[in-house]
Design a protein around this motif. Structure first.
Motif, PDB file in Angstrom:
ATOM      1  N   LEU A 179       0.836  -1.085  -0.036  1.00  0.00           N
ATOM      2  CA  LEU A 179       0.003  -0.035   0.041  1.00  0.00           C
ATOM      3  C   LEU A 179       0.897   1.284  -0.019  1.00  0.00           C
ATOM      4  CD1 LEU A 179      -2.949   1.085   0.101  1.00  0.00           C
ATOM      5  CD2 LEU A 179      -2.705   1.207   2.568  1.00  0.00           C
ATOM      6  N   PHE A 180       2.037   1.217   0.752  1.00  0.00           N
ATOM      7  CA  PHE A 180       2.776   2.464   0.804  1.00  0.00           C
ATOM      8  C   PHE A 180       3.512   2.629  -0.541  1.00  0.00           C
ATOM      9  CE2 PHE A 180       7.168   4.230   1.320  1.00  0.00           C
ATOM     10  CZ  PHE A 180       6.877   5.325   2.142  1.00  0.00           C
ATOM     11  N   ALA A 181       3.869   1.525  -1.128  1.00  0.00           N
ATOM     12  CA  ALA A 181       4.611   1.779  -2.461  1.00  0.00           C
ATOM     13  C   ALA A 181       3.605   2.249  -3.515  1.00  0.00           C
ATOM     14  CB  ALA A 181       5.188   0.385  -2.885  1.00  0.00           C
ATOM     15  N   SER A 182       2.464   1.753  -3.637  1.00  0.00           N
ATOM     16  CA  SER A 182       1.473   2.144  -4.656  1.00  0.00           C
ATOM     17  C   SER A 182       0.939   3.539  -4.234  1.00  0.00           C
ATOM     18  CB  SER A 182       0.355   1.148  -4.777  1.00  0.00           C
ATOM     19  OG  SER A 182      -0.124   0.975  -3.181  1.00  0.00           O
ATOM     20  N   LEU A 183       0.869   4.015  -3.023  1.00  0.00           N
ATOM     21  CA  LEU A 183       0.213   5.403  -2.812  1.00  0.00           C
ATOM     22  C   LEU A 183       1.532   6.275  -2.994  1.00  0.00           C
ATOM     23  CD1 LEU A 183      -1.823   4.852   0.739  1.00  0.00           C
ATOM     24  CD2 LEU A 183      -2.644   5.380  -1.803  1.00  0.00           C
ATOM     25  N   SER A 248      -3.230  -3.476  -4.619  1.00  0.00           N
ATOM     26  CA  SER A 248      -4.437  -3.310  -5.481  1.00  0.00           C
ATOM     27  C   SER A 248      -5.196  -2.162  -4.734  1.00  0.00           C
ATOM     28  CB  SER A 248      -5.275  -4.702  -5.469  1.00  0.00           C
ATOM     29  OG  SER A 248      -5.622  -5.056  -3.968  1.00  0.00           O
ATOM     30  N   GLY A 249      -4.987  -2.143  -3.324  1.00  0.00           N
ATOM     31  CA  GLY A 249      -5.675  -0.986  -2.704  1.00  0.00           C
ATOM     32  C   GLY A 249      -5.076   0.285  -2.964  1.00  0.00           C
ATOM     33  N   GLY A 250      -3.745   0.334  -3.225  1.00  0.00           N
ATOM     34  CA  GLY A 250      -3.500   1.586  -3.647  1.00  0.00           C
ATOM     35  C   GLY A 250      -3.808   2.019  -5.144  1.00  0.00           C
ATOM     36  N   LEU A 251      -3.918   1.011  -6.009  1.00  0.00           N
ATOM     37  CA  LEU A 251      -4.399   1.201  -7.391  1.00  0.00           C
ATOM     38  C   LEU A 251      -5.894   1.852  -7.222  1.00  0.00           C
ATOM     39  CD1 LEU A 251      -2.949  -2.164  -9.276  1.00  0.00           C
ATOM     40  CD2 LEU A 251      -1.959   0.524  -9.357  1.00  0.00           C
TER      41      LEU A 251
END
Length: 437
Positions: A179-183, A248-251
């Motif tokens: 989540l951190f990386a995608s955000l 997927s949460g970040g996306l």
């Protein structure tokens, strides 16, 4: 007749060695062979060894009329620590060669398990940044992408270390890392930085997959330790699902904010082949450093990973797909690692775990997530491809070890009971002693 006190001391040493090997990713066959060799060398004939994912057990019965003496240790802490693994491997070699006795071996195993590392914590954290930057270079990212990936990797390492102190299950740490990386990638795309955020996420996925027990799981399955293999595979699957959930949460958040971070089809290719190979070498060496590998083996790991990645990149441009090139590159790692490990006086497991880091299927996982986020169910095929690549890497490395590792008559007798190549343990003792002379 060995006294009961000596029996207990011998069992305790073998169990502590087995616990240390198992907690650092050694295969159940390696652990069983090592514990059996220690007990046999110290006078306990026909000991029964039982290794599962969470316990190591030893039992000994001198004669059919005597009571059975047994002992068990539970493996509660798991980490990738190549320094401890190497020191335990040297301890076993010295013990089986007669250079140390039982008392000295017990002192050394206690020191290994209780002492820390000389590498400062900040250096380990910084090395994770180099892993992220190296993977970003490998997948064709620019220097800006490499910089953002390095920041993401450092942030993930700090975040996961904080969560581990809270004693949260590793699954949640993987979710938080993804989540951190995608955000972070969404934020970079929102402020219109000239960088492909999808490559940042891909690099972060590879970093989160690094060090998981792919090799140990496949090795256990191939050597008939099916219960331990299933447990390892389940652990890897849960950790990987955590990464997928976080990313997927970040996306999803990016989609809600109107930020499109779909993978650029032009990101692949060989337009930056030298930099891509250099990135693979950098990421593998940085991972080995982060896992406290001895300094003498860092350059060999970088060279092996660079050549293996070059093989993969060149073959992937043909019509072989992605699983076969990964398998061929992994076979090369397995073939070369045995000889290099003897020269560097480290277990081959140190080299193969670090060497496959650049080849981990982060790109396939991200492609699958991107397609599924757009309701394109061909993303499932990308996920299957990622699984095939992971299996190919582990099976290829082990096949390379099968071909490379010479077996003498004594080893062949043991192989009848415990089939499989040895990535750690007593069958390497003779070769290691020759290199140390």
């Amino acid at each position: 007749m060995i006294e009961t006190r000596e029996v207990q001391r011998t069992l305790d040493l073998a169990l502590r060695v087995g616990e240390m090997l198992l907690s650092n990713g050694a295969g159940a066959a390696d652990v069983t062979a090592t514990m059996s060799s220690i007990a046999h060398h110290l006078g306990l004939r026909q000991t029964l060894v039982d290794v599962t994912f969470t316990t190591v057990h030893l039992s000994y019965q001198p004669t059919p009329d005597d009571p059975v003496v047994s002992a068990t240790r539970h493996v509660t802490h798991r980490e990738t620590d190549f320094d401890d693994l190497t020191r335990v491997d040297h301890l076993v070699t010295d013990l089986l060669s007669g250079e140390i006795d039982l008392d000295e071996a017990r002192i050394r195993i206690a020191q290994i398990s209780s002492t820390g590392h000389r590498t400062p914590r900040w250096a380990v954290t910084l090395s994770w940044g180099f892993i992220g930057a190296g993977v970003a270079m490998l997948i064709g990212g620019s220097w800006i992408v490499a910089l953002i990936a390095a920041v993401a990797a450092v942030g993930i390492e700090i975040l996961q270390r904080f969560l581990s102190r809270l004693r949260l299950p590793f699954f949640y740490a993987q979710v938080a890392g993804g989540l951190f990386a995608s955000l972070l990638a969404v934020s970079a795309s929102a402020v219109d930085i000239a960088a492909d955020p999808s490559l940042v996420i891909t690099a972060s996925i590879v970093m989160l997959l690094a060090g998981l027990g792919f090799i140990g799981a496949i090795q256990d399955a191939l050597t008939d330790f099916y219960i331990t293999a299933v447990a390892r595979i389940l652990e890897v699957m849960i950790s990987t699902v955590g990464v997928i959930v976080g990313v997927s949460g970040g996306l999803t958040v990016g989609g809600m904010l109107g930020v499109d971070i779909a993978l650029d089809p032009g990101a692949s290719g060989l337009s930056r082949f030298p930099l891509m190979v250099a990135g693979a070498a950098l990421s593998a060496a940085a991972f080995a450093f982060a896992a406290y590998a001895p300094g003498r083996v860092l350059l060999p790991i970088a060279g092996i990973a660079g050549v293996a990645s070059a093989i993969y990149l060149l073959l992937a441009e043909s019509d072989l797909g992605r699983a076969w090139p990964a398998a061929i590159a992994a076979i090369f790692i397995g073939l070369v690692s045995y000889a290099v490990a003897g020269w560097a006086r480290v277990p081959p497991l140190v080299i193969v775990v670090a060497g496959i880091v650049p080849l981990l299927p982060g790109l396939s996982i991200y492609r699958g997530l991107s397609l599924l986020a757009d309701n394109d169910y061909t993303g499932i095929l990308e996920m299957i491809t990622a699984i095939a690549i992971a299996i190919s890497l582990a099976a290829g490395v082990i096949l390379g070890e099968y071909v490379a590792q010479p077996l003498g008559r004594e080893a062949r007798r043991l192989e009848q009971r415990l089939a499989g190549p040895r990535l750690v343990g007593p069958l390497r003792a003779r070769a290691v002693r020759k290199k140390m002379r």
